[in-house]
Design an enzyme around this catalytic site. Structure first.
Site: not given
Ligand SMILES: Cc1cc2nc3c(=O)[nH]c(=O)nc-3n(C[C@H](O)[C@H](O)[C@H](O)COP(=O)(O)OP(=O)(O)OC[C@H]3O[C@@H](n4cnc5c(N)ncnc54)[C@H](O)[C@@H]3O)c2cc1C
Length: 545
Positions: A115, A244, A290, A351, A386
């Site tokens: 990437e 993004h 990016r 993003h 990032r």
């Molecule tokens: C389309 C897309 C593609 C991506 N591709 C990549 C990739 O290829 N590689 C990479 O490294 N990163 C990628 N990213 C970034 C990466 O996916 C995210 O940074 C990562 O998944 C975040 O994980 P997390 O556990 O911090 O949050 P999330 O996976 O977003 O989970 C957040 C959780 O918190 C909960 N939550 C939020 N607020 C509250 C609240 N007030 N009360 C209760 N629950 C709450 C939500 O419901 C959810 O369950 C991508 C992101 C997107 C959107």
């Protein structure tokens, strides 16, 4: 109702679940999530997870690529920590059954993608649905674990914190703050509950919904950032929002991302006339970072007046495209775009949030007992930008670090006496007498998201930032005035959080009088290492209780 657990995890994405699975060996874990358990950014991640696994790769190269992307603001010790932990975290994922692509046979070496910004092939992936494979495996493991209880449709409203009484003038010093739990709105019953725990983790993900165009799912409203700020935790670097470059541009496509891996496999950006344009902007052309690509597209669109540009991978073999990008291929085909024959219409979209709640090497925030992991945290890994596919890795590494740090203290924490915790104050408003005012919520959601896109987007100016500050302050005032008259509900709570996060992003962007990484201000177009080679810290002063 009052619930008590050893560990309380807010969020069911990669950060929350990675922590929960490890912590469950030591005690009871509650995972609270505001919608369906799968509704996370994690579930939508396409590209993959960066890790040093190839024979031509090294930790040093991955570290260097990450530092290059971060544009002078990465914390080198954190970069080392994350990069060196990568292979071990990937091995753990294989152990819980995540099916990554392999080069040949079932037990052959992992297939490593490339990437933008990576000098080697190092992206471990499950076709173009890595996040789904990861999320499903983590959820399956969590659901089989008797020590983990999952609360879906439970919206966390605020942290329960107690602040020390050391004062500075009329304000409290915040080092004394301790977190004891959270208040939660059960969206199934509309009841409010108190969740108490010895260790509390914010794993609430990003805040892409603060912008009208975003790749993020609806849950990404920055709730964790807002709750932490209201409680007096330190936040940093919120001006560094990654846009993004390539979200699908189609009236029926909501938040659908065209992965960076498409450019990694030779996809080229072209304008409506079929002219490639990236060589005008960067020697790495389509594989530039990016922010460079997003700004280039923004410039092309502003100059041409076109609504989008195009990503063309039609020169690759059709069978290869279908095999490598089955999800993107099917999604586009369902909208009448055959990506093996037609260039894909794309626009940039918000993003990833590089800043967040400041944490140390163990995921600890500035509030005792409170950790922040994943996209809501600012660990020092990303700096001003990032590197692609470093975020899933970061979440897993810091979940591991947090377990290492908190579990040895668990017995001591269990012996602590909890203070008296008040219940969530009842809201006097009833649905019948206020339903007419619900329009305020929908309207202000829209106002904030458009304002942020237009004034605090890919290219910023001092004037637009200042106007944005004034407008957002007005919206926040309106929300504050009307909140007591609207029955508590998750749309309202999200709006309140979104407005606060918008204000904090603007505040950080105004502070930084230079252009660096993802923050580009036309009035200060150059990087200024003398004055600005440091994080932008922000913290509210909370009155001592
Ligand atoms: C389309 C897309 C593609 C991506 N591709 C990549 C990739 O290829 N590689 C990479 O490294 N990163 C990628 N990213 C970034 C990466 O996916 C995210 O940074 C990562 O998944 C975040 O994980 P997390 O556990 O911090 O949050 P999330 O996976 O977003 O989970 C957040 C959780 O918190 C909960 N939550 C939020 N607020 C509250 C609240 N007030 N009360 C209760 N629950 C709450 C939500 O419901 C959810 O369950 C991508 C992101 C997107 C959107």
């Amino acid at each position: 109702m009052e619930y008590r657990f050893d560990f309380l995890v807010i969020g069911s994405g990669v950060a929350g679940l990675s922590f929960a699975l490890k912590a469950a060996r030591f005690g009871s874990v509650a995972v609270v999530t505001k919608k369906d358990k799968l509704e996370t950014s994690t579930n939508y991640a396409q590209g993959g997870i960066a890790s040093v696994l190839g024979p031509d790769d090294s930790f040093q190269l991955h570290v260097q690529d990450t530092l290059n992307a971060g544009d002078g603001l990465c914390h080198p010790d954190v970069v080392e920590l994350v990069v060196r932990s990568g292979p071990e975290r990937i091995r753990e994922l294989l152990e819980i059954g995540v099916q990554f692509n392999r080069q040949s046979a079932e037990d052959g070496p992992l297939d490593l993608g490339r990437e933008g910004g990576h000098s080697r092939n190092r992206i471990v992936h499950a076709q173009d649905m890595t996040g789904r494979a990861l999320e499903q495996a983590l959820i399956a493991a969590a659901e089989q674990n008797p020590n983990i209880t999952l609360f879906e449709n439970h919206f966390t409203m605020d942290l329960i914190t107690q602040h020390g009484s050391i004062r500075a003038g009329s304000m409290a010093l915040l080092q004394e703050a301790t977190c004891w739990g959270v208040y939660v709105l059960d969206n199934n019953t509309q009841e409010t509950h108190t969740f108490l725990a010895h260790v509390i983790l914010l794993c609430t993900g990003g805040c892409g919904k603060v912008y009208v165009y975003t790749s993020n799912p609806d849950v990404a409203t920055g709730d964790g950032l807002a709750m932490a700020y209201r409680s007096g935790a330190k936040l940093a670097n919120l001006e560094f929002v990654q846009f993004h470059p390539t979200c699908l541009y189609h009236s029926r496509a909501k938040n659908f991302l065209i992965s960076e891996a498409v450019r990694g496999e030779g996809g080229r950006l072209i304008d409506r006339r079929g002219q490639a344009f990236m060589e005008k902007y960067h020697p790495l052309k389509d594989l530039a970072f990016r922010d460079v690509v997003a700004r280039a597209i923004d410039t092309e669109m502003k100059q041409s007046g076109d609504d989008c540009v195009f990503l063309d991978i039609t020169h690759r073999d059709a069978e290869f495209i279908r095999q490598r990008f089955p999800n993107i291929y099917e999604k586009c085909l369902s909208l009448g775009i055959d990506i093996a024959r037609d260039p894909i219409p794309v626009v940039p979209a918000a993003h990833y949030m590089c800043g967040g709640i400041v944490t140390d090497d163990w995921g600890r925030t500035s509030i005792a007992n409170l950790y922040a992991i994943g996209e809501c945290a600012c660990t020092g890994l990303h700096g001003a930008n990032r590197l692609a596919s470093n975020s899933l890795l970061e979440a897993m590494v810091f979940a591991h670090q947090a377990v290492l740090h908190c579990t040895p203290h668990l017995e001591a924490l269990r012996r602590l006496t909890l203070p008296d915790i008040p219940r969530w104050p009842a809201n006097a408003a009833s649905a019948s007498n206020t339903s007419g005012e619900m329009v305020l919520i929908a309207h202000n959601w829209d106002v904030i998201r458009r304002l942020m896109w237009n004034y605090v987007g890919i290219v910023r100016t001092d004037k637009r930032l200042s106007l944005a500050r004034t407008h957002v302050a007005q919206v926040r005032m309106e929300i504050k005035e009307h909140m007591p008259h609207i029955p508590i509900n998750s749309d309202l709570l999200e709006l309140q959080n979104l407005a606060l996060v918008a204000e904090l992003i603007i505040h950080c962007a105004i502070q930084r009088k230079e252009s660096r990484g993802l923050h580009y201000n036309q009035d200060h177009p150059h990087r200024d290492d003398i004055h600005w080679r440091h994080d932008t810290h922000i913290q509210s002063l909370v009155e001592a209780s």
